[in-house]
Enzyme design. Structure first.
Site, short mmCIF file in Angstrom:
data_model
loop_
_atom_site.label_atom_id
_atom_site.label_comp_id
_atom_site.label_asym_id
_atom_site.label_seq_id
_atom_site.Cartn_x
_atom_site.Cartn_y
_atom_site.Cartn_z
N ASP A 85 148.90 86.50 -0.94
CA ASP A 85 148.65 86.78 -2.35
C ASP A 85 149.79 86.19 -3.17
O ASP A 85 150.93 86.11 -2.70
CB ASP A 85 148.59 88.29 -2.62
N ARG A 86 149.48 85.86 -4.41
CA ARG A 86 150.48 85.27 -5.30
C ARG A 86 151.74 86.14 -5.41
O ARG A 86 152.86 85.65 -5.45
CB ARG A 86 149.85 85.09 -6.69
#
Length: 311
Positions: free
Chosen positions: A143-144
């Site tokens: 995930d970012r």
């Protein structure tokens, strides 16, 4: 500005595309085109493989013929080139590199894939840094907002090996997460299915759902605090937002998680200096053909997370 005429293309998959997912193949062939458009073309059936409709997860085989519909590609000036400071920064984040693999310690806030002409993700930055690496691909995703170990393959054969190892559950992925609340148990096995949902806003949210895909996370307590618990989470499956949703399911969401977290707990810990999701991909371990000891990598906890624990 004059636009180049566009027409249907039929591309025969070579060794470079052998084993690659059709969505990733299209991202490479249609550089600069947003991912959302690629998935729309697949959903509408405008992309064909050997004259048949396919889903985004379809893996290609050398010799397949892919029909690519007319799409106007952004001019090079529109896509832009990453600034040098970003390229230098990603190069400094490399933990390990050989002729097959590249492992980085990804910083939080950096997406693995960039958007069209707006921002650059890990893969765009590394390709800009080393244009000679024609087959460089992500082997999995983070995930970012998650930091830590991220694997990339430098050859198609290495990518296929990593994908096979992950399908067989032979890649040990260990994460550190700080959860809201205190645990009495030392270990928890969570085996609840997860399903992706797209909201009207376009935001993707994952929910526990009996109709979803099997998902399994193993949690182990590392340290208890008065209002939080530091846990080690090991992924047994690799679903989107898996650790975050499983932690929420247990009633102890990850601190700093704005999507699945506890607003009040997040507010309290923001005052202590937590300005991000407390989720870090701490280590990777996996066997490798003809390499007796396999591979093992670790990424230390970022300073801002370590400082929070010290407080």
């Amino acid at each position: 500005m004059s636009q180049k005429p566009v027409k249907v293309r039929h591309v025969t998959v070579d060794e470079r595309g052998d084993g690659q997912r059709i969505d990733n193949f299209l991202l490479r062939e249609l550089k600069g085109v947003p991912r959302t458009l690629i998935y729309r073309l697949l959903r509408k059936g405008e992309v064909r493989v050997n004259k048949g409709r396919v889903k985004a997860g379809r893996r290609l085989v050398a010799g397949d013929v892919v029909r690519i519909p007319p799409v106007r590609l952004p001019e090079a000036s529109e896509v832009g080139k990453p600034p040098q400071w970003q390229i230098d920064k990603i190069e400094k984040s490399i933990i390990y590199e050989d002729n097959l693999l590249l492992i980085i310690n990804k910083e939080p806030g950096l997406a693995v894939h960039g958007g069209s002409g707006i921002s650059f993700g890990v893969i765009e930055l590394l390709r800009a840094s080393r244009p000679q690496e024609k087959a460089l691909e992500l082997a999995h995703r983070l995930d970012r907002d998650t930091s830590g170990c991220l694997m990339l393959a430098k050859k198609r054969s290495a990518l296929r090996t990593l994908q096979q190892l992950q399908r067989e559950g032979r890649v040990r992925k260990r994460y550190l997460a700080l959860l809201a609340g205190r645990w009495n148990k030392d270990r928890q096995q969570v085996k609840v299915p997860l399903k992706k949902n797209n909201l009207k806003s376009g935001e993707r949210v994952v929910r526990v759902d009996a109709a979803g895909k099997h998902a399994h996370t193993e949690f182990r307590v590392v340290q208890r605090f008065s209002r939080a618990t530091l846990v080690e989470a090991e992924l047994k499956t690799g679903r989107t937002h898996q650790i975050r949703v499983h932690a929420q399911y247990l009633g102890t969401p990850i601190l700093g998680d704005e999507k699945y977290g506890d607003e009040q707990a997040n507010r309290e810990f923001r005052h202590l200096g937590l300005k991000r999701l407390f989720l870090h991909a701490a280590s990777l371990r996996f066997p490798w053909p003809e390499r007796e000891q396999g591979y093992a990598f670790e990424a230390p906890l970022p300073p801002e997370l370590q400082e929070l624990l010290d407080k």
